[in-house]
Design a protein around this motif. Structure first.
Motif, short mmCIF file in Angstrom:
data_model
loop_
_atom_site.label_atom_id
_atom_site.label_comp_id
_atom_site.label_asym_id
_atom_site.label_seq_id
_atom_site.Cartn_x
_atom_site.Cartn_y
_atom_site.Cartn_z
N ALA A 106 -6.08 6.20 5.17
CA ALA A 106 -7.41 5.67 4.90
C ALA A 106 -7.33 4.33 4.18
CB ALA A 106 -8.22 6.67 4.07
N ASP A 107 -6.41 4.20 3.22
CA ASP A 107 -6.25 2.93 2.50
C ASP A 107 -5.83 1.82 3.45
OD1 ASP A 107 -6.94 4.11 0.13
OD2 ASP A 107 -4.87 4.42 -0.56
N LEU A 108 -4.91 2.12 4.36
CA LEU A 108 -4.48 1.12 5.34
C LEU A 108 -5.65 0.66 6.21
CD1 LEU A 108 -1.06 2.53 6.65
CD2 LEU A 108 -1.39 0.43 5.35
N LEU A 109 -6.38 1.64 6.74
CA LEU A 109 -7.47 1.30 7.66
C LEU A 109 -8.61 0.58 6.94
CD1 LEU A 109 -7.56 4.58 9.80
CD2 LEU A 109 -6.54 2.37 10.39
N GLU A 110 -8.92 0.98 5.73
CA GLU A 110 -9.97 0.30 4.96
C GLU A 110 -9.60 -1.16 4.70
OE1 GLU A 110 -10.60 2.57 1.44
OE2 GLU A 110 -11.98 3.98 2.40
N ALA A 111 -8.35 -1.40 4.39
CA ALA A 111 -7.90 -2.78 4.16
C ALA A 111 -8.05 -3.61 5.43
CB ALA A 111 -6.45 -2.79 3.68
N GLU A 112 -7.68 -3.03 6.57
CA GLU A 112 -7.79 -3.75 7.84
C GLU A 112 -9.24 -4.04 8.18
OE1 GLU A 112 -6.58 -5.95 10.75
OE2 GLU A 112 -5.01 -4.74 9.79
N VAL A 113 -10.11 -3.05 8.02
CA VAL A 113 -11.53 -3.22 8.34
C VAL A 113 -12.16 -4.27 7.43
CG1 VAL A 113 -13.79 -2.09 8.28
CG2 VAL A 113 -11.84 -0.92 9.32
N ILE B 226 0.83 -1.20 0.00
CA ILE B 226 0.00 0.00 0.00
C ILE B 226 0.87 1.26 0.00
CG2 ILE B 226 -1.73 1.30 1.31
CD1 ILE B 226 -2.90 -1.37 2.21
N ALA B 227 2.00 1.21 0.73
CA ALA B 227 2.92 2.36 0.74
C ALA B 227 3.53 2.59 -0.64
CB ALA B 227 4.01 2.15 1.78
N ALA B 228 3.91 1.49 -1.31
CA ALA B 228 4.49 1.62 -2.65
C ALA B 228 3.47 2.20 -3.62
CB ALA B 228 4.97 0.25 -3.13
N SER B 229 2.22 1.75 -3.50
CA SER B 229 1.16 2.28 -4.36
C SER B 229 0.92 3.76 -4.08
CB SER B 229 -0.13 1.48 -4.13
OG SER B 229 -1.20 2.01 -4.87
N TYR C 36 -1.04 11.97 2.85
CA TYR C 36 -0.89 11.13 4.03
C TYR C 36 -2.25 10.59 4.49
CZ TYR C 36 3.84 13.02 4.57
OH TYR C 36 5.15 13.38 4.39
N LYS C 37 -3.28 11.44 4.45
CA LYS C 37 -4.60 11.01 4.89
C LYS C 37 -5.14 9.88 4.01
CE LYS C 37 -6.51 15.07 7.25
NZ LYS C 37 -7.60 16.09 7.24
N ASP C 38 -4.94 10.01 2.70
CA ASP C 38 -5.41 8.96 1.79
C ASP C 38 -4.68 7.65 2.05
OD1 ASP C 38 -7.31 10.50 0.53
OD2 ASP C 38 -5.95 11.20 -1.03
#
Length: 271
Positions: free
Chosen positions: A64-71, A48-51, A59-61
């Protein structure tokens, strides 16, 4: 004069060139994810960081991508756990039901029953039809859909439930067993009416219905019409009381008399 703001490119730092420093950061992230129980972020943060760097997101996006993946992954694990805890004997899904072979059942009807609204309202469901007409498939498929919607489901056959209750009564833990069945949102009872129950067994089963009456939904699959249930519940008053509880505000689905299994066997023989 106002000071010009930094451009998006200037706000996003470049990747670290120091491999040792980058490795230390990865270690911190890994340990923090373990401590906070975030397995999806731990396994996917590098991708996700590479993307995020390629797409130059904020930073917010990125967060958000990290948290959405976890949820999303956590919700998927929860669905799988609820289906597993339902104790279905085999996997069956509503989308695999053959409507062409059983015109008595419609996609619209199953769409209604896959929605957990009726379960939350404590309404019963009766699947009535001859052997081989898809009752167990529907019972398991509906139960699976309800579990995947986030509700607690338990599947058992009627005979197994009565035997479990009888053993619990002998071991002085009947109240706990009944309470445990009372806590699930949907109780799926298969093979309802296949075998005759003595008065003691019928009374034990009646306690389950009473515990769940108008609070917890029950779905039963039976190969006998309601008029023949008196052969299963030999006490007329108990039979009337159970039929009353199963049918009050109930969804009643008649799967017919033509056996799907028999039809499939005949087709194979003709080939």
């Amino acid at each position: 004069m106002s000071t010009p703001t930094a451009s998006t490119d200037e706000r996003i730092p470049p990747p670290r060139s120091d491999a040792a420093a980058e490795g230390a950061v990865d270690t911190v992230i890994d340990e923090a994810c373990r401590t906070l129980h975030l397995p999806t972020i731990r396994s996917r943060f590098e991708d996700i960081a590479a993307s995020a760097l390629r797409e130059r997101v904020s930073y917010k996006d990125f967060l958000a991508d990290l948290l959405e993946a976890e949820v999303a992954e956590r919700e998927e694990r929860r669905k799988q756990r609820l289906v597993r805890e339902a104790n279905f004997p085999r996997p069956k899904r509503l989308e695999d039901f053959d409507f062409a072979e059983n015109p008595n059942v419609t996609p619209e009807l199953l769409g209604t029953l896959a929605d957990p609204a009726w379960v939350k309202s404590g309404e019963p469901l009766c699947l009535i039809g001859d052997s081989g007409t898809g009752k167990s498939h529907l019972l398991i498929g509906i139960g699976t859909a309800i579990a995947e919607a986030g509700l607690r489901v338990r599947y058992t056959t009627t005979v197994n439930l009565v035997n479990e209750l009888a053993e619990a009564a002998d071991e002085k833990r009947l109240a706990r067993t009944i309470a445990r069945y009372g806590r699930v949102d949907l109780l799926c009872l298969d093979e309802f009416g296949y075998l005759d129950l003595d008065k003691a067994g019928a009374k034990l089963l009646f306690q389950i219905f009473t515990e769940r009456e108008e609070r917890g939904a029950i779905a039963v699959a039976s190969n006998a019409p309601f008029s023949e249930w008196k052969q299963t519940f030999t006490d007329p008053r108990l039979c009337t009381a159970i039929v009353d509880r199963v049918t009050f505000n109930a969804h009643i689905v008649e799967t017919g008399t033509d056996s799907y299994r028999f039809a499939q066997t005949q087709k194979k023989r003709r080939r």
